[in-house]
Design a protein around this motif. Structure first.
Motif, PDB file in Angstrom:
ATOM      1  N   PRO A  63       0.814  -1.234   0.000  1.00  0.00           N
ATOM      2  CA  PRO A  63       0.000   0.000   0.000  1.00  0.00           C
ATOM      3  C   PRO A  63       0.841   1.274   0.000  1.00  0.00           C
ATOM      4  CG  PRO A  63      -0.849  -1.569   1.587  1.00  0.00           C
ATOM      5  CD  PRO A  63       0.474  -2.099   1.123  1.00  0.00           C
ATOM      6  N   ARG A  64       1.825   1.346   0.896  1.00  0.00           N
ATOM      7  CA  ARG A  64       2.633   2.566   0.988  1.00  0.00           C
ATOM      8  C   ARG A  64       3.454   2.777  -0.276  1.00  0.00           C
ATOM      9  NH1 ARG A  64       7.769   3.561   2.363  1.00  0.00           N
ATOM     10  NH2 ARG A  64       8.124   1.414   3.041  1.00  0.00           N
ATOM     11  N   THR A  65       4.078   1.717  -0.761  1.00  0.00           N
ATOM     12  CA  THR A  65       4.926   1.834  -1.944  1.00  0.00           C
ATOM     13  C   THR A  65       4.104   2.144  -3.182  1.00  0.00           C
ATOM     14  OG1 THR A  65       6.427   0.230  -0.936  1.00  0.00           O
ATOM     15  CG2 THR A  65       6.735   0.689  -3.273  1.00  0.00           C
ATOM     16  N   TYR A  66       2.913   1.577  -3.253  1.00  0.00           N
ATOM     17  CA  TYR A  66       2.039   1.844  -4.385  1.00  0.00           C
ATOM     18  C   TYR A  66       1.760   3.338  -4.492  1.00  0.00           C
ATOM     19  CZ  TYR A  66      -2.117   1.852  -7.367  1.00  0.00           C
ATOM     20  OH  TYR A  66      -3.013   2.109  -8.368  1.00  0.00           O
ATOM     21  N   GLU A  67       1.374   3.941  -3.386  1.00  0.00           N
ATOM     22  CA  GLU A  67       1.015   5.359  -3.440  1.00  0.00           C
ATOM     23  C   GLU A  67       2.238   6.230  -3.716  1.00  0.00           C
ATOM     24  OE1 GLU A  67      -1.739   8.614  -1.152  1.00  0.00           O
ATOM     25  OE2 GLU A  67      -2.009   6.463  -0.826  1.00  0.00           O
ATOM     26  N   GLN A  68       3.374   5.873  -3.140  1.00  0.00           N
ATOM     27  CA  GLN A  68       4.593   6.651  -3.410  1.00  0.00           C
ATOM     28  C   GLN A  68       4.957   6.579  -4.890  1.00  0.00           C
ATOM     29  OE1 GLN A  68       7.364   4.801  -0.690  1.00  0.00           O
ATOM     30  NE2 GLN A  68       7.131   6.434   0.832  1.00  0.00           N
ATOM     31  N   GLY A  69       4.909   5.379  -5.448  1.00  0.00           N
ATOM     32  CA  GLY A  69       5.258   5.208  -6.851  1.00  0.00           C
ATOM     33  C   GLY A  69       4.270   5.897  -7.770  1.00  0.00           C
ATOM     34  N   LEU A  70       2.988   5.813  -7.420  1.00  0.00           N
ATOM     35  CA  LEU A  70       1.960   6.461  -8.208  1.00  0.00           C
ATOM     36  C   LEU A  70       2.178   7.973  -8.239  1.00  0.00           C
ATOM     37  CD1 LEU A  70      -0.755   6.189  -9.721  1.00  0.00           C
ATOM     38  CD2 LEU A  70      -1.892   6.323  -7.486  1.00  0.00           C
ATOM     39  N   HIS A  71       2.480   8.538  -7.081  1.00  0.00           N
ATOM     40  CA  HIS A  71       2.735   9.973  -6.994  1.00  0.00           C
ATOM     41  C   HIS A  71       3.943  10.348  -7.848  1.00  0.00           C
ATOM     42  CE1 HIS A  71       3.153  13.922  -4.912  1.00  0.00           C
ATOM     43  NE2 HIS A  71       1.846  13.787  -4.825  1.00  0.00           N
ATOM     44  N   ALA A  72       4.979   9.525  -7.812  1.00  0.00           N
ATOM     45  CA  ALA A  72       6.194   9.797  -8.587  1.00  0.00           C
ATOM     46  C   ALA A  72       5.916   9.740 -10.088  1.00  0.00           C
ATOM     47  CB  ALA A  72       7.281   8.798  -8.219  1.00  0.00           C
ATOM     48  N   ILE A  73       5.094   8.771 -10.504  1.00  0.00           N
ATOM     49  CA  ILE A  73       4.742   8.661 -11.921  1.00  0.00           C
ATOM     50  C   ILE A  73       4.030   9.921 -12.383  1.00  0.00           C
ATOM     51  CG2 ILE A  73       3.154   7.499 -13.543  1.00  0.00           C
ATOM     52  CD1 ILE A  73       5.504   5.794 -13.136  1.00  0.00           C
ATOM     53  N   VAL A  74       3.064  10.382 -11.594  1.00  0.00           N
ATOM     54  CA  VAL A  74       2.304  11.574 -11.977  1.00  0.00           C
ATOM     55  C   VAL A  74       3.198  12.800 -11.984  1.00  0.00           C
ATOM     56  CG1 VAL A  74       0.370  13.061 -11.374  1.00  0.00           C
ATOM     57  CG2 VAL A  74       0.141  10.572 -11.143  1.00  0.00           C
ATOM     58  N   LEU A  75       4.017  12.958 -10.958  1.00  0.00           N
ATOM     59  CA  LEU A  75       4.923  14.113 -10.894  1.00  0.00           C
ATOM     60  C   LEU A  75       5.899  14.129 -12.068  1.00  0.00           C
ATOM     61  CD1 LEU A  75       5.798  14.415  -7.094  1.00  0.00           C
ATOM     62  CD2 LEU A  75       4.362  15.945  -8.466  1.00  0.00           C
ATOM     63  N   GLY A  76       6.238  12.937 -12.559  1.00  0.00           N
ATOM     64  CA  GLY A  76       7.159  12.847 -13.684  1.00  0.00           C
ATOM     65  C   GLY A  76       6.633  13.487 -14.949  1.00  0.00           C
ATOM     66  N   TRP A  77       5.324  13.679 -15.033  1.00  0.00           N
ATOM     67  CA  TRP A  77       4.724  14.333 -16.203  1.00  0.00           C
ATOM     68  C   TRP A  77       4.588  15.830 -16.026  1.00  0.00           C
ATOM     69  CZ3 TRP A  77       4.646  12.059 -20.658  1.00  0.00           C
ATOM     70  CH2 TRP A  77       4.556  10.654 -20.725  1.00  0.00           C
ATOM     71  N   CYS A  78       4.928  16.345 -14.849  1.00  0.00           N
ATOM     72  CA  CYS A  78       4.769  17.789 -14.603  1.00  0.00           C
ATOM     73  C   CYS A  78       5.846  18.575 -15.332  1.00  0.00           C
ATOM     74  CB  CYS A  78       4.840  18.083 -13.112  1.00  0.00           C
ATOM     75  SG  CYS A  78       3.386  17.513 -12.209  1.00  0.00           S
ATOM     76  N   ARG A  79       5.496  19.802 -15.695  1.00  0.00           N
ATOM     77  CA  ARG A  79       6.452  20.686 -16.352  1.00  0.00           C
ATOM     78  C   ARG A  79       7.555  21.074 -15.393  1.00  0.00           C
ATOM     79  NH1 ARG A  79       5.019  23.233 -21.106  1.00  0.00           N
ATOM     80  NH2 ARG A  79       2.900  22.874 -21.845  1.00  0.00           N
TER      81      ARG A  79
END
Length: 197
Positions: free
Chosen positions: A181-197
């Motif tokens: 659970p914890r790693t899933y959310e951390q990784g998900l957040h990182a994936i989304v942030l990776g698309w930020c300008r």
């Protein structure tokens, strides 16, 4: 006087509900049409009349599984904060997938053209499931939060991560003690942030 319709939508719903329960409790090996008919108090003829075959029943179950995920994602209220919206959608996806774990495995079984995982109806359901992700990603691109790429690319990357991690968790693929659970959310957040300008 016309004969009463005994193979109706109510019976169809009962059969689908019980089939889903059997699948959740025992996996695909616990689901036979004879057992299903017996437990619902009907005949195998009724099951065949309503669904045609066991693969067709499984395809219908898969479509229902996709619909459940889609319904849950549409319940997530998009706030306009593109990063948090995508993270919340990804979290809702995981929660719903894990709640129907045996069905989720079947939904993505793949295989030949007769597999429930590749039925045309199921593919259509998948597109509906992913629409909230696409909407949130497109909004983020339009607002200048994300890189100037098609929103579908961003949404697909989020879904690919979510699906992959859910599969790892369902099959306990990663090392013992891995904190899903914890790693899933951390990784998900990182994936989304990776698309930020």
């Amino acid at each position: 006087m016309p004969r009463p319709k005994t193979h109706d939508d109510l019976l169809r719903a009962k059969l689908l509900d019980r089939a889903g329960e059997l699948l959740a409790d025992e996996g695909a090996q616990g689901l036979s049409l004879r057992r299903l008919a017996s437990e619902v108090g009907t005949s195998t003829t009724a099951v065949y009349s309503l669904f045609g075959s066991k693969p067709a029943l499984l395809a219908r179950l898969c479509a229902e599984g996709f619909r459940a995920i889609g319904d849950r994602l549409r319940e997530v209220r998009l706030t306009g904060d593109a990063v948090n919206d995508l993270v919340h959608l990804g979290t809702a996806y995981r929660d719903t997938a894990l709640a129907q774990r045996n069905l989720y495995v079947l939904m993505f079984a793949g295989g030949d053209s007769t597999s429930p995982g590749t039925a045309g109806e199921v593919r259509e359901e998948l597109q509906l499931v992913l629409e909230p992700l696409h909407e949130a990603a497109r909004s983020g691109v339009a607002a200048g939060v994300f890189d100037d790429v098609p929103g579908d690319v961003i949404a697909s990357s989020v879904w690919a991560y979510a699906h992959g991690m859910v599969c790892f968790e369902l099959h306990r693929t990663l090392p013992s003690g891995f904190e899903y659970p914890r790693t899933y959310e951390q990784g998900l957040h990182a994936i989304v942030l990776g698309w930020c300008r």
